[in-house]
Design an enzyme around this catalytic site. Structure first.
Site, PDB file in Angstrom:
ATOM      1  N   ASP A  40     -30.831  38.938  52.743  1.00  0.00           N
ATOM      2  CA  ASP A  40     -30.680  37.984  53.852  1.00  0.00           C
ATOM      3  C   ASP A  40     -31.708  38.297  54.917  1.00  0.00           C
ATOM      4  O   ASP A  40     -32.092  39.454  55.115  1.00  0.00           O
ATOM      5  CB  ASP A  40     -29.262  38.070  54.438  1.00  0.00           C
ATOM      6  N   ASP A  66     -36.801  37.374  53.375  1.00  0.00           N
ATOM      7  CA  ASP A  66     -37.045  35.966  53.696  1.00  0.00           C
ATOM      8  C   ASP A  66     -37.244  35.256  52.362  1.00  0.00           C
ATOM      9  O   ASP A  66     -38.276  35.447  51.696  1.00  0.00           O
ATOM     10  CB  ASP A  66     -38.282  35.834  54.584  1.00  0.00           C
ATOM     11  N   VAL A  67     -36.266  34.448  51.970  1.00  0.00           N
ATOM     12  CA  VAL A  67     -36.317  33.837  50.633  1.00  0.00           C
ATOM     13  C   VAL A  67     -37.415  32.784  50.494  1.00  0.00           C
ATOM     14  O   VAL A  67     -37.668  32.306  49.393  1.00  0.00           O
ATOM     15  CB  VAL A  67     -34.952  33.227  50.233  1.00  0.00           C
ATOM     16  N   TYR A 160     -32.911  17.800  53.036  1.00  0.00           N
ATOM     17  CA  TYR A 160     -31.912  18.713  52.462  1.00  0.00           C
ATOM     18  C   TYR A 160     -31.378  18.149  51.145  1.00  0.00           C
ATOM     19  O   TYR A 160     -31.349  18.836  50.119  1.00  0.00           O
ATOM     20  CB  TYR A 160     -30.790  18.890  53.474  1.00  0.00           C
ATOM     21  N   LYS A 164     -31.816  19.721  47.460  1.00  0.00           N
ATOM     22  CA  LYS A 164     -30.659  20.137  46.648  1.00  0.00           C
ATOM     23  C   LYS A 164     -30.642  19.402  45.307  1.00  0.00           C
ATOM     24  O   LYS A 164     -30.234  19.977  44.283  1.00  0.00           O
ATOM     25  CB  LYS A 164     -29.355  19.912  47.418  1.00  0.00           C
ATOM     26  N   THR A 195     -16.688  27.313  56.786  1.00  0.00           N
ATOM     27  CA  THR A 195     -17.202  28.631  57.136  1.00  0.00           C
ATOM     28  C   THR A 195     -17.045  28.773  58.660  1.00  0.00           C
ATOM     29  O   THR A 195     -16.871  27.768  59.364  1.00  0.00           O
ATOM     30  CB  THR A 195     -18.698  28.733  56.783  1.00  0.00           C
TER      31      THR A 195
HETATM   32  N1  LIG Z   1     -21.096  25.186  54.450  1.00  0.00           N
HETATM   33  C1  LIG Z   1     -21.149  23.975  53.927  1.00  0.00           C
HETATM   34  O1  LIG Z   1     -20.498  23.058  54.404  1.00  0.00           O
HETATM   35  C2  LIG Z   1     -22.019  23.714  52.701  1.00  0.00           C
HETATM   36  C3  LIG Z   1     -21.847  22.507  51.991  1.00  0.00           C
HETATM   37  C4  LIG Z   1     -22.642  22.273  50.867  1.00  0.00           C
HETATM   38  C5  LIG Z   1     -23.582  23.223  50.473  1.00  0.00           C
HETATM   39  N2  LIG Z   1     -23.730  24.372  51.197  1.00  0.00           N
HETATM   40  C6  LIG Z   1     -24.745  25.326  50.765  1.00  0.00           C
HETATM   41  O2  LIG Z   1     -24.135  26.579  50.587  1.00  0.00           O
HETATM   42  C7  LIG Z   1     -25.054  27.605  50.926  1.00  0.00           C
HETATM   43  C8  LIG Z   1     -24.427  28.521  51.968  1.00  0.00           C
HETATM   44  O3  LIG Z   1     -24.025  27.723  53.060  1.00  0.00           O
HETATM   45  P1  LIG Z   1     -23.263  28.375  54.322  1.00  0.00           P
HETATM   46  O4  LIG Z   1     -22.752  27.234  55.146  1.00  0.00           O
HETATM   47  O5  LIG Z   1     -22.351  29.435  53.869  1.00  0.00           O
HETATM   48  O6  LIG Z   1     -24.521  29.001  55.071  1.00  0.00           O
HETATM   49  P2  LIG Z   1     -24.637  29.797  56.463  1.00  0.00           P
HETATM   50  O7  LIG Z   1     -25.562  29.023  57.333  1.00  0.00           O
HETATM   51  O8  LIG Z   1     -23.293  30.167  56.996  1.00  0.00           O
HETATM   52  O9  LIG Z   1     -25.372  31.113  55.965  1.00  0.00           O
HETATM   53  C9  LIG Z   1     -26.661  31.034  55.435  1.00  0.00           C
HETATM   54  C10 LIG Z   1     -27.203  32.437  55.292  1.00  0.00           C
HETATM   55  O10 LIG Z   1     -28.553  32.311  54.824  1.00  0.00           O
HETATM   56  C11 LIG Z   1     -29.361  33.186  55.596  1.00  0.00           C
HETATM   57  N3  LIG Z   1     -30.739  32.696  55.628  1.00  0.00           N
HETATM   58  C12 LIG Z   1     -31.222  31.639  56.341  1.00  0.00           C
HETATM   59  N4  LIG Z   1     -32.545  31.543  56.161  1.00  0.00           N
HETATM   60  C13 LIG Z   1     -32.908  32.540  55.319  1.00  0.00           C
HETATM   61  C14 LIG Z   1     -34.141  32.968  54.774  1.00  0.00           C
HETATM   62  N5  LIG Z   1     -35.294  32.326  55.036  1.00  0.00           N
HETATM   63  N6  LIG Z   1     -34.145  34.028  53.944  1.00  0.00           N
HETATM   64  C15 LIG Z   1     -32.981  34.690  53.660  1.00  0.00           C
HETATM   65  N7  LIG Z   1     -31.787  34.347  54.171  1.00  0.00           N
HETATM   66  C16 LIG Z   1     -31.757  33.274  54.988  1.00  0.00           C
HETATM   67  C17 LIG Z   1     -28.720  33.217  56.975  1.00  0.00           C
HETATM   68  O11 LIG Z   1     -29.102  34.381  57.712  1.00  0.00           O
HETATM   69  C18 LIG Z   1     -27.241  33.195  56.617  1.00  0.00           C
HETATM   70  O12 LIG Z   1     -26.730  34.501  56.433  1.00  0.00           O
HETATM   71  C19 LIG Z   1     -26.330  26.915  51.408  1.00  0.00           C
HETATM   72  O13 LIG Z   1     -27.249  26.825  50.340  1.00  0.00           O
HETATM   73  C20 LIG Z   1     -25.834  25.536  51.803  1.00  0.00           C
HETATM   74  O14 LIG Z   1     -26.839  24.564  51.713  1.00  0.00           O
HETATM   75  C21 LIG Z   1     -22.970  24.641  52.293  1.00  0.00           C
END
Ligand SMILES: NC(=O)c1ccc[n+]([C@@H]2O[C@H](COP(=O)([O-])OP(=O)(O)OC[C@H]3O[C@@H](n4cnc5c(N)ncnc54)[C@H](O)[C@@H]3O)[C@@H](O)[C@H]2O)c1
Length: 254
Positions: A40, A66-67, A160, A164, A195
């Site tokens: 992360d 950094d992914v 986005y 996806k 979350t």
């Molecule tokens: N939460 C939702 O409602 C939801 C719905 C559909 C899909 N998703 C997908 O699920 C996944 C997780 O979502 P979430 O809401 O738990 O996310 P979040 O925003 O709570 O957490 C994302 C994490 O990714 C990390 N991150 C951000 N940029 C980064 C980078 N460049 N390199 C490494 N780490 C990085 C952040 O520090 C954080 O810890 C994502 O791919 C999101 O698109 C989430």
């Protein structure tokens, strides 16, 4: 929660593991006695999750990653393999977007950043992980897509949703090209998930409105996705390859 004894000692790398779905997923794999690498960009938060795992007797490695950066990703995968001796599963969970947008009002920079975080990242992490997954006896790639990559009928961002959708198609290529190496690749497609970040952004009314549009009448919780990913990574899912599993309460069919 079901028990998967095969995870004991297997090495699982989770991107975006510092919070939200990624953190709950990392904790779930650790709870099944997997060795977990938390990759992360937010090292401090990831250290908190890693600290909880090790305090509970598990094995965790935190690597600031950094992914979207190929060198950072290569170093993170190399550190994981050096620490745990291999890699069995890669969970690409890092992703997200800043705001609701239309094609007309999205800037080129916003487009590029969003696509890089959600699609380029999956390509980079898979590319770095594949040589190691090939040495596993049950290699797994699980990509966290979104309902936004499956339908335009939910509020989102075109950058986005397009990224996806790209993740879902990249998953199929991975499944097709890596099957001969006994590696499966699958995606999950979550809906709005309660979350801590989403709960802070949305009002009670927002949450009630979104829930009313979902056949199951509730938002997802991170555990719904962690459960799906545990199953897809398990031996029970050995013949499931190239799917996008809809973990969205039936919303996608509406
Ligand atoms: N939460 C939702 O409602 C939801 C719905 C559909 C899909 N998703 C997908 O699920 C996944 C997780 O979502 P979430 O809401 O738990 O996310 P979040 O925003 O709570 O957490 C994302 C994490 O990714 C990390 N991150 C951000 N940029 C980064 C980078 N460049 N390199 C490494 N780490 C990085 C952040 O520090 C954080 O810890 C994502 O791919 C999101 O698109 C989430």
């Amino acid at each position: 929660m079901p028990s998967y004894p095969e995870f004991s000692g297997r090495v699982v790398a989770v991107t975006g593991a510092a919070q939200g779905i990624g953190a709950v997923t990392a904790r779930a794999f650790a709870g099944q006695h997997a060795c977990v690498a938390l990759l992360d960009i937010d090292e401090e938060r990831a250290k908190k999750v890693g600290g909880d795992i090790t305090a509970a007797g598990g094995r965790a490695l935190v690597v600031r990653t950094d992914v979207t950066d190929d060198r950072s990703v290569a170093q993170a995968i190399a550190s994981t393999v050096a620490e745990f001796g291999g890699l069995d599963a890669l969970i690409n969970c890092a992703g997200g977007y800043g705001r609701l947008a239309t094609v007309e009002d999205i800037s080129i920079d916003e487009w590029d950043r969003t696509v890089a975080l959600n699609l380029r990242s999956v390509f980079l992490c898979c590319r770095a992980a594949i040589p190691h997954l090939k040495r596993s006896k049950a290699g797994r790639i699980i990509n966290v897509a979104s309902i936004s990559g499956r339908t335009v009928q939910v509020a989102s961002s075109p950058a986005y949703g397009s990224a996806k959708a790209g993740v879902i198609q990249l998953t199929r290529f991975l499944a097709y090209q890596l099957g001969a190496n006994n590696i499966t690749a699958n995606a999950i497609a979550p809906i709005t998930t309660l979350t801590p970040r989403v709960a802070a952004l949305r009002t009670e009314e927002d949450i009630e409105r979104i829930a009313s549009q979902i056949p199951l009448k509730r938002l997802a919780v991170p555990e719904d996705h962690a459960q799906a990913m545990l199953f897809l990574a398990s031996d029970a899912a050995a013949y499931i390859n190239g799917i996008a599993l809809d973990v969205n309460g039936g919303r996608v069919m509406m």
